[in-house]
Design a protein around this motif. Structure first.
Motif, short mmCIF file in Angstrom:
data_model
loop_
_atom_site.label_atom_id
_atom_site.label_comp_id
_atom_site.label_asym_id
_atom_site.label_seq_id
_atom_site.Cartn_x
_atom_site.Cartn_y
_atom_site.Cartn_z
N ARG A 34 -8.66 -28.04 -30.13
CA ARG A 34 -9.77 -27.83 -29.20
C ARG A 34 -10.75 -29.00 -29.33
NH1 ARG A 34 -12.54 -22.26 -29.87
NH2 ARG A 34 -10.51 -21.58 -29.05
N LEU A 35 -11.19 -29.52 -28.20
CA LEU A 35 -12.08 -30.67 -28.16
C LEU A 35 -13.44 -30.27 -27.60
CD1 LEU A 35 -9.62 -33.30 -26.64
CD2 LEU A 35 -10.06 -32.86 -29.06
N TYR A 36 -14.49 -30.87 -28.19
CA TYR A 36 -15.84 -30.71 -27.65
C TYR A 36 -16.48 -32.08 -27.54
CZ TYR A 36 -15.69 -25.66 -28.50
OH TYR A 36 -15.36 -24.33 -28.49
N LYS A 37 -17.25 -32.27 -26.49
CA LYS A 37 -17.93 -33.53 -26.27
C LYS A 37 -19.32 -33.53 -26.93
CE LYS A 37 -14.95 -35.81 -23.78
NZ LYS A 37 -14.36 -37.08 -24.28
N LYS A 38 -19.82 -34.73 -27.21
CA LYS A 38 -21.15 -34.89 -27.79
C LYS A 38 -22.18 -34.12 -26.98
CE LYS A 38 -24.59 -38.40 -28.97
NZ LYS A 38 -24.91 -39.85 -28.97
N ASP A 39 -23.04 -33.40 -27.68
CA ASP A 39 -24.14 -32.60 -27.14
C ASP A 39 -23.72 -31.30 -26.49
OD1 ASP A 39 -26.28 -34.13 -28.07
OD2 ASP A 39 -26.17 -35.50 -26.35
N SER A 50 -15.97 -12.91 -33.27
CA SER A 50 -14.66 -13.56 -33.24
C SER A 50 -14.18 -13.80 -34.65
CB SER A 50 -14.75 -14.89 -32.48
OG SER A 50 -13.55 -15.61 -32.62
N GLU A 51 -12.88 -13.72 -34.80
CA GLU A 51 -12.29 -14.02 -36.10
C GLU A 51 -11.62 -15.38 -36.10
OE1 GLU A 51 -9.68 -10.84 -37.09
OE2 GLU A 51 -11.28 -9.40 -37.42
N GLU A 52 -11.89 -16.18 -35.10
CA GLU A 52 -11.30 -17.52 -35.07
C GLU A 52 -11.72 -18.32 -36.29
OE1 GLU A 52 -10.45 -19.04 -30.53
OE2 GLU A 52 -12.28 -19.65 -31.53
N VAL A 53 -10.80 -19.13 -36.76
CA VAL A 53 -11.06 -20.04 -37.86
C VAL A 53 -10.80 -21.45 -37.36
CG1 VAL A 53 -10.31 -20.78 -40.15
CG2 VAL A 53 -10.50 -18.34 -39.63
N ALA A 54 -11.71 -22.36 -37.67
CA ALA A 54 -11.58 -23.73 -37.17
C ALA A 54 -11.64 -24.72 -38.32
CB ALA A 54 -12.70 -24.03 -36.17
N PHE A 55 -10.85 -25.78 -38.21
CA PHE A 55 -10.88 -26.88 -39.17
C PHE A 55 -11.28 -28.13 -38.39
CE2 PHE A 55 -8.89 -30.38 -41.57
CZ PHE A 55 -9.42 -30.14 -42.82
N LEU A 56 -12.35 -28.76 -38.82
CA LEU A 56 -12.89 -29.94 -38.13
C LEU A 56 -12.17 -31.19 -38.61
CD1 LEU A 56 -14.97 -31.20 -36.22
CD2 LEU A 56 -16.62 -31.16 -38.10
N ILE A 57 -11.48 -31.87 -37.70
CA ILE A 57 -10.74 -33.07 -38.09
C ILE A 57 -11.41 -34.35 -37.59
CG2 ILE A 57 -8.51 -31.95 -38.34
CD1 ILE A 57 -7.77 -32.77 -35.56
N LYS A 58 -12.40 -34.20 -36.70
CA LYS A 58 -13.11 -35.39 -36.22
C LYS A 58 -14.48 -34.97 -35.72
CE LYS A 58 -13.05 -38.94 -32.61
NZ LYS A 58 -12.35 -39.44 -31.39
N GLU A 102 -13.18 -32.75 -32.73
CA GLU A 102 -11.82 -32.26 -32.54
C GLU A 102 -11.53 -31.23 -33.62
OE1 GLU A 102 -7.22 -33.99 -32.33
OE2 GLU A 102 -8.95 -35.34 -32.25
N PHE A 103 -11.12 -30.04 -33.19
CA PHE A 103 -10.87 -28.94 -34.11
C PHE A 103 -9.42 -28.50 -34.06
CE2 PHE A 103 -15.30 -28.46 -32.84
CZ PHE A 103 -15.94 -28.23 -34.04
N ILE A 104 -8.95 -27.99 -35.19
CA ILE A 104 -7.71 -27.22 -35.23
C ILE A 104 -8.13 -25.76 -35.32
CG2 ILE A 104 -5.64 -26.69 -36.56
CD1 ILE A 104 -5.71 -29.59 -37.58
N ILE A 105 -7.68 -24.96 -34.34
CA ILE A 105 -8.11 -23.57 -34.23
C ILE A 105 -6.97 -22.63 -34.57
CG2 ILE A 105 -9.06 -21.80 -32.69
CD1 ILE A 105 -11.01 -24.05 -33.19
N PHE A 106 -7.30 -21.58 -35.34
CA PHE A 106 -6.37 -20.50 -35.60
C PHE A 106 -6.97 -19.21 -35.04
CE2 PHE A 106 -5.38 -23.56 -38.99
CZ PHE A 106 -4.01 -23.69 -38.82
N SER A 107 -6.27 -18.60 -34.10
CA SER A 107 -6.74 -17.36 -33.48
C SER A 107 -6.59 -16.21 -34.48
CB SER A 107 -5.92 -17.07 -32.23
OG SER A 107 -4.59 -16.74 -32.60
N PRO A 108 -7.18 -15.04 -34.17
CA PRO A 108 -6.99 -13.87 -35.03
C PRO A 108 -5.50 -13.53 -35.22
CG PRO A 108 -8.79 -13.48 -33.52
CD PRO A 108 -8.16 -14.78 -33.11
#
Length: 200
Positions: free
Chosen positions: A29-34, A44-52, A101-107
């Motif tokens: 999953r990608l997010y833009k600045k701001d 939510s039980e989503e877990v995210a790992f930030l890679i960038k 940039e995240f790596i997402i794991f859903s519930p």
């Protein structure tokens, strides 16, 4: 994915088949600045790992001011522990300081991983404990140190991060005004120059 796998291997063993299964459960999953994400506000039980990138976690006080609680940079797991365990909304808000940039794991992915990989629950509990310890240590320093010491501790613990965060957000995190932080930084720089001149 390699940064995630290397991170996980600090907390337990994974064989090649387990690693491939983990990869198959991940979503990028990608997010833009701001960007201002309400992801952490949802039940939510989503877990995210930030890679960038850099993510700022904040809350809004009674004066409608944004108060920065934490910064997350590369190679960090993002999971609101209370929300994750109890499936309740988290209080903080999320603000993307630089493209993330995240790596997402859903519930469902987390459930499938737990069923497929023996010892996953123990491995992940170690990660949660590690992230919690980081927050507790940071909070302890904030309570026990003056503003200058808090800033120096931040520089020591996050040497590559300070110059990537806007001054007013860092000041909010340290509990000082941007003007005060500018003054502290200037004094530190001036003192460093004096020491260099004396040693020359």
């Amino acid at each position: 994915m390699e940064s995630l796998i290397n991170y996980l291997l600090q907390f337990g063993k994974l064989d090649a088949e387990q690693i491939e299964f983990l990869k198959s459960q991940a979503v990028i999953r990608l997010y833009k600045k701001d960007d201002r994400s309400n992801q952490l506000e949802q039940a939510s039980e989503e877990v995210a790992f930030l890679i960038k990138g850099i993510l700022r976690i904040y809350y809004i006080n009674d004066q409608n001011e944004e108060i920065t609680k934490f910064f997350f940079a590369e190679n960090s797991f993002l999971v609101d522990i209370h929300s994750y365990i109890h499936n309740q909304p988290a209080v903080p808000c999320a603000h993307v300081i630089s493209d993330c940039e995240f790596i997402i794991f859903s519930p469902k992915a987390m459930s499938d991983i737990s069923a497929h990989i023996p010892g996953w629950e123990l491995l992940f509990s170690k990660i949660v404990a590690s992230e919690l310890a980081k927050k507790v240590n940071a909070l302890s320093a904030m309570l026990c140190e003056d503003a200058k010491s808090r800033y120096l501790s931040f520089l020591r613990d996050h040497p590559m991060l300070a110059n990537r965060i806007p001054l007013h957000y860092l000041a909010s995190y340290l509990g000082v005004t941007a003007t005060s932080l500018s003054r502290i930084r200037r004094k530190i720089i001036d003192r460093s120059r004096v020491v260099l001149q004396e040693s020359a």
